[in-house]
Design a protein around this motif. Structure first.
Motif, mmCIF file in Angstrom:
data_model
loop_
_atom_site.group_PDB
_atom_site.id
_atom_site.type_symbol
_atom_site.label_atom_id
_atom_site.label_comp_id
_atom_site.label_asym_id
_atom_site.label_seq_id
_atom_site.Cartn_x
_atom_site.Cartn_y
_atom_site.Cartn_z
ATOM 1 N N MET A 118 5.286 9.619 9.336
ATOM 2 C CA MET A 118 5.403 8.537 8.362
ATOM 3 C C MET A 118 6.220 7.387 8.937
ATOM 4 O O MET A 118 5.898 6.215 8.718
ATOM 5 N N GLU A 119 7.244 7.707 9.698
ATOM 6 C CA GLU A 119 8.040 6.663 10.342
ATOM 7 C C GLU A 119 7.184 5.868 11.330
ATOM 8 O O GLU A 119 7.263 4.636 11.387
ATOM 9 N N MET A 120 6.326 6.553 12.084
ATOM 10 C CA MET A 120 5.437 5.877 13.025
ATOM 11 C C MET A 120 4.441 4.980 12.273
ATOM 12 O O MET A 120 4.153 3.862 12.697
ATOM 13 N N ARG A 121 3.936 5.469 11.140
ATOM 14 C CA ARG A 121 3.023 4.648 10.326
ATOM 15 C C ARG A 121 3.716 3.372 9.843
ATOM 16 O O ARG A 121 3.127 2.291 9.855
ATOM 17 N N GLU A 122 4.964 3.517 9.393
ATOM 18 C CA GLU A 122 5.716 2.358 8.895
ATOM 19 C C GLU A 122 5.933 1.325 9.997
ATOM 20 O O GLU A 122 5.784 0.128 9.764
ATOM 21 N N ILE A 123 6.272 1.783 11.186
ATOM 22 C CA ILE A 123 6.485 0.861 12.313
ATOM 23 C C ILE A 123 5.179 0.139 12.643
ATOM 24 O O ILE A 123 5.156 -1.079 12.832
ATOM 25 N N ALA A 124 4.088 0.885 12.707
ATOM 26 C CA ALA A 124 2.793 0.288 13.030
ATOM 27 C C ALA A 124 2.356 -0.688 11.938
ATOM 28 O O ALA A 124 1.873 -1.784 12.231
ATOM 29 N N TRP A 125 2.534 -0.315 10.683
ATOM 30 C CA TRP A 125 2.132 -1.168 9.575
ATOM 31 C C TRP A 125 2.915 -2.487 9.593
ATOM 32 O O TRP A 125 2.340 -3.558 9.383
ATOM 33 N N ALA A 126 4.208 -2.399 9.860
ATOM 34 C CA ALA A 126 5.046 -3.600 9.887
ATOM 35 C C ALA A 126 4.630 -4.553 11.009
ATOM 36 O O ALA A 126 4.861 -5.759 10.915
ATOM 37 N N SER A 127 3.999 -4.020 12.050
ATOM 38 C CA SER A 127 3.613 -4.859 13.182
ATOM 39 C C SER A 127 2.281 -5.593 12.957
ATOM 40 O O SER A 127 1.945 -6.484 13.725
ATOM 41 N N LEU A 128 1.544 -5.215 11.923
ATOM 42 C CA LEU A 128 0.243 -5.837 11.679
ATOM 43 C C LEU A 128 0.394 -7.214 11.034
ATOM 44 O O LEU A 128 1.313 -7.441 10.244
ATOM 45 N N SER A 129 -0.532 -8.080 11.357
ATOM 46 C CA SER A 129 -0.566 -9.392 10.704
ATOM 47 C C SER A 129 -1.102 -9.219 9.279
ATOM 48 O O SER A 129 -1.718 -8.199 8.958
ATOM 49 N N ASP A 130 -0.877 -10.212 8.446
ATOM 50 C CA ASP A 130 -1.391 -10.150 7.075
ATOM 51 C C ASP A 130 -2.912 -10.039 7.056
ATOM 52 O O ASP A 130 -3.482 -9.332 6.218
#
Length: 125
Positions: free
Chosen positions: A44-56
């Motif tokens: 879940m932590e990895m998902r959060e990091i990846a999600w935060a890196s995505l553009s809108d």
């Protein structure tokens, strides 16, 4: 008669030993559950990091809940060959399926689990 008592004593002693073994086995069954819970926290932590890196724009194309993104453990490779050293770098890959997968492919983000930094992304064509 002594042989009968000796046989019963050995038999009872065997049951007691087997009972202790089963009790220890039950204790070890709890450990994998704890490991799975800890692993899911890391995922879940990895998902959060990846999600935060995505553009809108990329976030808008993600299909389903981003919290359900697939996470896999990978080995760092160059040109599909594992690095020659004895301990290849292990990374986590988060895969987001999007509405554009048919044309561009899914979004794949590689994260170093030790530093929580993004190392690379899959090329989308």
């Amino acid at each position: 008669m002594k042989n009968l008592f000796l046989f019963i004593f050995v038999l009872l002693l065997s049951f007691i030993c087997l009972g202790c073994t089963n009790e220890n086995h039950v204790a070890t069954l709890k450990e994998p559950t704890e490991t799975v819970i800890e692993l899911e926290k890391v995922y879940m932590e990895m998902r959060e990091i990846a999600w935060a890196s995505l553009s809108d724009t990329d976030k808008e194309t993600v299909m389903g809940n981003w919290k359900d993104a697939k996470v896999t453990e990978e080995q760092l490779s160059v040109n599909d060959e594992v690095q020659p050293d004895n301990n290849p770098m292990k990374v986590m890959k988060v895969i987001f399926n999007t509405s554009r997968d048919r044309f561009l492919g899914p979004i794949g983000i590689y994260i170093n689990p030790n530093t929580n930094k993004i190392i690379s992304r899959d090329v989308r064509m």
